[in-house]
Design a protein around this motif. Structure first.
Motif, PDB file in Angstrom:
ATOM      1  N   GLU A  58      43.475  39.747  29.558  1.00  0.00           N
ATOM      2  CA  GLU A  58      43.584  38.369  29.079  1.00  0.00           C
ATOM      3  C   GLU A  58      44.886  37.734  29.563  1.00  0.00           C
ATOM      4  N   ALA A  59      45.948  38.534  29.626  1.00  0.00           N
ATOM      5  CA  ALA A  59      47.220  38.025  30.165  1.00  0.00           C
ATOM      6  C   ALA A  59      47.089  37.716  31.645  1.00  0.00           C
ATOM      7  N   VAL A  60      46.334  38.536  32.367  1.00  0.00           N
ATOM      8  CA  VAL A  60      46.103  38.278  33.797  1.00  0.00           C
ATOM      9  C   VAL A  60      45.331  36.974  33.977  1.00  0.00           C
ATOM     10  N   GLU A  61      44.315  36.779  33.152  1.00  0.00           N
ATOM     11  CA  GLU A  61      43.521  35.539  33.236  1.00  0.00           C
ATOM     12  C   GLU A  61      44.382  34.318  32.952  1.00  0.00           C
ATOM     13  N   ALA A  62      45.360  34.460  32.078  1.00  0.00           N
ATOM     14  CA  ALA A  62      46.217  33.326  31.726  1.00  0.00           C
ATOM     15  C   ALA A  62      47.302  33.074  32.762  1.00  0.00           C
ATOM     16  N   ASP A  63      47.510  34.019  33.664  1.00  0.00           N
ATOM     17  CA  ASP A  63      48.546  33.858  34.685  1.00  0.00           C
ATOM     18  C   ASP A  63      48.079  32.840  35.727  1.00  0.00           C
ATOM     19  N   PRO A  64      48.838  31.756  35.927  1.00  0.00           N
ATOM     20  CA  PRO A  64      48.386  30.709  36.860  1.00  0.00           C
ATOM     21  C   PRO A  64      48.350  31.176  38.317  1.00  0.00           C
ATOM     22  N   VAL A  65      49.057  32.247  38.632  1.00  0.00           N
ATOM     23  CA  VAL A  65      49.093  32.725  40.016  1.00  0.00           C
ATOM     24  C   VAL A  65      47.954  33.686  40.312  1.00  0.00           C
ATOM     25  N   ALA A  66      47.446  34.379  39.301  1.00  0.00           N
ATOM     26  CA  ALA A  66      46.421  35.394  39.499  1.00  0.00           C
ATOM     27  C   ALA A  66      45.074  34.764  39.851  1.00  0.00           C
ATOM     28  N   THR A  67      44.337  35.439  40.724  1.00  0.00           N
ATOM     29  CA  THR A  67      43.014  34.978  41.140  1.00  0.00           C
ATOM     30  C   THR A  67      41.935  35.827  40.481  1.00  0.00           C
ATOM     31  N   ALA A  68      40.684  35.425  40.688  1.00  0.00           N
ATOM     32  CA  ALA A  68      39.552  36.196  40.159  1.00  0.00           C
ATOM     33  C   ALA A  68      39.521  37.594  40.771  1.00  0.00           C
ATOM     34  N   GLU A  69      39.880  37.692  42.056  1.00  0.00           N
ATOM     35  CA  GLU A  69      39.929  39.007  42.719  1.00  0.00           C
ATOM     36  C   GLU A  69      41.019  39.884  42.100  1.00  0.00           C
ATOM     37  N   ASP A  70      42.149  39.265  41.748  1.00  0.00           N
ATOM     38  CA  ASP A  70      43.219  40.020  41.086  1.00  0.00           C
ATOM     39  C   ASP A  70      42.725  40.585  39.752  1.00  0.00           C
ATOM     40  N   LEU A  71      41.966  39.791  39.014  1.00  0.00           N
ATOM     41  CA  LEU A  71      41.447  40.223  37.718  1.00  0.00           C
ATOM     42  C   LEU A  71      40.502  41.414  37.879  1.00  0.00           C
ATOM     43  N   ILE A  72      39.628  41.350  38.871  1.00  0.00           N
ATOM     44  CA  ILE A  72      38.673  42.438  39.103  1.00  0.00           C
ATOM     45  C   ILE A  72      39.413  43.737  39.433  1.00  0.00           C
ATOM     46  N   LEU A  73      40.385  43.633  40.329  1.00  0.00           N
ATOM     47  CA  LEU A  73      41.129  44.822  40.725  1.00  0.00           C
ATOM     48  C   LEU A  73      41.975  45.355  39.571  1.00  0.00           C
ATOM     49  N   ALA A  74      42.571  44.456  38.771  1.00  0.00           N
ATOM     50  CA  ALA A  74      43.374  44.878  37.619  1.00  0.00           C
ATOM     51  C   ALA A  74      42.515  45.652  36.624  1.00  0.00           C
ATOM     52  N   GLU A  75      41.289  45.163  36.379  1.00  0.00           N
ATOM     53  CA  GLU A  75      40.387  45.859  35.454  1.00  0.00           C
ATOM     54  C   GLU A  75      40.055  47.254  35.975  1.00  0.00           C
ATOM     55  N   LYS A  76      39.761  47.346  37.265  1.00  0.00           N
ATOM     56  CA  LYS A  76      39.415  48.641  37.859  1.00  0.00           C
ATOM     57  C   LYS A  76      40.598  49.625  37.747  1.00  0.00           C
ATOM     58  N   LEU A  77      41.808  49.144  38.041  1.00  0.00           N
ATOM     59  CA  LEU A  77      42.981  50.008  37.986  1.00  0.00           C
ATOM     60  C   LEU A  77      43.264  50.480  36.562  1.00  0.00           C
ATOM     61  N   LEU A  78      43.158  49.575  35.592  1.00  0.00           N
ATOM     62  CA  LEU A  78      43.471  49.931  34.207  1.00  0.00           C
ATOM     63  C   LEU A  78      42.459  50.927  33.642  1.00  0.00           C
ATOM     64  N   VAL A  79      41.192  50.759  33.967  1.00  0.00           N
ATOM     65  CA  VAL A  79      40.186  51.720  33.505  1.00  0.00           C
ATOM     66  C   VAL A  79      40.452  53.093  34.118  1.00  0.00           C
ATOM     67  N   ASP A  80      40.868  53.094  35.376  1.00  0.00           N
ATOM     68  CA  ASP A  80      41.201  54.356  36.032  1.00  0.00           C
ATOM     69  C   ASP A  80      42.435  54.998  35.380  1.00  0.00           C
ATOM     70  N   TYR A  81      43.461  54.184  35.124  1.00  0.00           N
ATOM     71  CA  TYR A  81      44.668  54.697  34.472  1.00  0.00           C
ATOM     72  C   TYR A  81      44.361  55.235  33.075  1.00  0.00           C
ATOM     73  N   ALA A  82      43.383  54.650  32.397  1.00  0.00           N
ATOM     74  CA  ALA A  82      43.055  55.060  31.031  1.00  0.00           C
ATOM     75  C   ALA A  82      42.599  56.509  30.963  1.00  0.00           C
ATOM     76  N   THR A  83      42.097  57.054  32.058  1.00  0.00           N
ATOM     77  CA  THR A  83      41.655  58.448  32.066  1.00  0.00           C
ATOM     78  C   THR A  83      42.822  59.407  32.312  1.00  0.00           C
ATOM     79  N   GLN A  84      44.039  58.840  32.545  1.00  0.00           N
ATOM     80  CA  GLN A  84      45.173  59.683  32.916  1.00  0.00           C
ATOM     81  C   GLN A  84      46.361  59.576  31.967  1.00  0.00           C
ATOM     82  N   MET A  85      46.341  58.616  31.055  1.00  0.00           N
ATOM     83  CA  MET A  85      47.520  58.397  30.215  1.00  0.00           C
ATOM     84  C   MET A  85      47.140  57.949  28.817  1.00  0.00           C
ATOM     85  N   THR A  86      48.133  57.959  27.925  1.00  0.00           N
ATOM     86  CA  THR A  86      47.910  57.556  26.537  1.00  0.00           C
ATOM     87  C   THR A  86      47.842  56.026  26.428  1.00  0.00           C
ATOM     88  N   ALA A  87      47.453  55.571  25.239  1.00  0.00           N
ATOM     89  CA  ALA A  87      47.363  54.123  25.025  1.00  0.00           C
ATOM     90  C   ALA A  87      48.727  53.459  25.141  1.00  0.00           C
TER      91      ALA A  87
END
Length: 420
Positions: free
Chosen positions: A135-164
């Motif tokens: 949601e913070a990425v979506e609110a960032d005026p510089v971020a694009t839709a492609e940035d949001l897609i990649l950010a989601e993919k990276l965070l889901v991947d990181y979630a399998t490797q680290m704590t909350a």
């Protein structure tokens, strides 16, 4: 021939497969709860805890999926949203219910996060962290839709490797992971703004409880808070281990509080700002008879807050204070401190000589001790090595406690006995 499930005249389906599956799930859980895990082998416990973690995530995915499409419940009941119904019917706190409804709405927008939760590889806590970051990425005026897609993919991947908690820190700077060149400068500015806000929100308040204690409430920046906690942990840990070795169990929050008091009491006052040409000091006013006897009181500071004579004598050993000692006619008998405090060179010599706290049942390191006058300074005791001994703050309090007697053993250690 209709393939729709048969509906009876009450408007329900007695053979609804979802109800049957939920009933089977409830039955399975009841059966599992009847098992005693105390008889499971270690390997079985580890395996089953892993599986239960996955099951918990899948259960959360199912519940949040239902909440995402339960606006009709609010319409039917007149609640503002389904969390109002959850409060009235399920007794779920409004704050918790609203947080779940908000997360459900977020998962409806972020399919990869929802899929990770449904697969059990992303917990509900991690899903909440990811949704907030996206949601913070979506609110960032510089971020694009492609940035949001990649950010989601990276965070889901990181979630399998680290704590909350670790994921939360990554989420704050996920855009720099997406495109460092574009977002590093923006992150630096955002961090600067956050630190400036932290400075504006910093405060300190204290309130006297009237029982010999003061409650302290403060807010500081993350950097200051982490530094303070590191210092307190370093002071409290050896005392924790020492007390455990002697069979005593002290709550760790108490040890942290004592460590905080230790920092305040031993702070180098030469580092403080000058006020009217003098370093900041604390005044203690007491009469000479109270100073020399076991029981008595003293006035701390200019507000007259009362402390015991024993505490005043303990503070007089090493705190930066000015003792104002009054005679029987309230005349000032002493107003100074220059001959009372041990010189830093003397402290170093005492540490070399004593090595640790000199109480018979204590081994606190010398770095955490205070110099105590064996013959009290108030009774004419000299501030020299022969008249001083190192004691940790706990034993320093004990040696000034009128409930205890003590003797010095041939090896220099102090043996305490409780008075009867």
């Amino acid at each position: 021939m209709s393939l729709e499930p048969e509906i009876n005249h009450w408007g329900t389906n007695p053979q609804d497969p979802i109800d049957a599956e939920l009933a089977a799930l409830e039955s399975s859980l009841d059966t599992l709860l009847a098992r005693d895990p105390a008889y499971w082998r270690t390997a079985e416990k580890k395996d089953r805890l892993r599986r239960l973690e996955i099951i918990q995530a899948k259960q959360a995915a199912l519940k949040l999926g239902v909440l995402a499409v339960s606006g009709d419940i609010a319409e039917e009941t007149g609640a503002k949203d389904v969390s109002g119904w959850m409060l009235a019917e399920l007794l779920v706190d409004k704050k918790i219910g609203r947080a779940e409804v908000k997360l459900a709405a977020g998962l409806a927008r972020y399919e990869l996060v929802a899929a990770g939760l449904a697969e059990g590889v992303v917990s509900q806590d991690k899903a909440r962290v990811i949704v907030k970051a996206l949601e913070a990425v979506e609110a960032d005026p510089v971020a694009t839709a492609e940035d949001l897609i990649l950010a989601e993919k990276l965070l889901v991947d990181y979630a399998t490797q680290m704590t909350a908690d670790d994921l939360k820190n990554i989420g704050k700077r996920i855009l720099t992971e997406v495109d460092p060149e574009r977002f590093e400068a923006a992150e630096a500015k955002a961090l600067q703004r956050e630190e400036e806000r932290a400075q504006r929100r910093t405060f300190f308040t204290s309130r006297t409880n009237g029982d010999g204690t003061v409650d302290i409430h403060a807010r500081v920046s993350n950097a200051v808070g982490m530094r303070l906690r590191t210092i307190l942990d370093s002071l409290a840990q050896p005392r924790k281990l020492s007390s455990e070795d002697r069979g005593r169990k002290a709550p760790y929050d108490r040890l942290l509080g004592q460590a905080f008091a230790r920092i305040v009491e031993t702070y180098d006052v030469d580092q403080l700002p000058r006020h009217g040409g003098h370093a900041t000091t604390v005044f203690i006013t007491m009469n000479v008879k109270d100073l020399r006897k076991d029981l008595g009181t003293a006035a701390l500071g200019f507000d007259g807050e009362q402390i015991s004579a024993a505490e005043a004598r303990r503070m007089a050993c090493n705190a930066d204070l000015i003792p104002v000692v009054l005679g029987t006619g309230s005349e000032i008998l002493d107003f100074g401190r220059s001959i009372r405090l041990a010189h830093p060179v003397q402290h170093r010599a005492l540490r070399l000589r004593d090595k640790c706290c000199q109480a018979e049942d204590c081994d606190a390191p010398a770095a955490w001790t205070e110099a105590h006058h064996l013959k009290p300074w108030s009774a004419g005791g000299r501030t020299d090595l022969a008249n001083m001994v190192l004691l940790c703050s706990s034993d320093h309090r004990r040696i000034h406690d009128p409930n205890y007697d003590y003797e010095r053993l041939p090896d220099g250690r102090i043996r305490f006995t409780r008075r009867v």
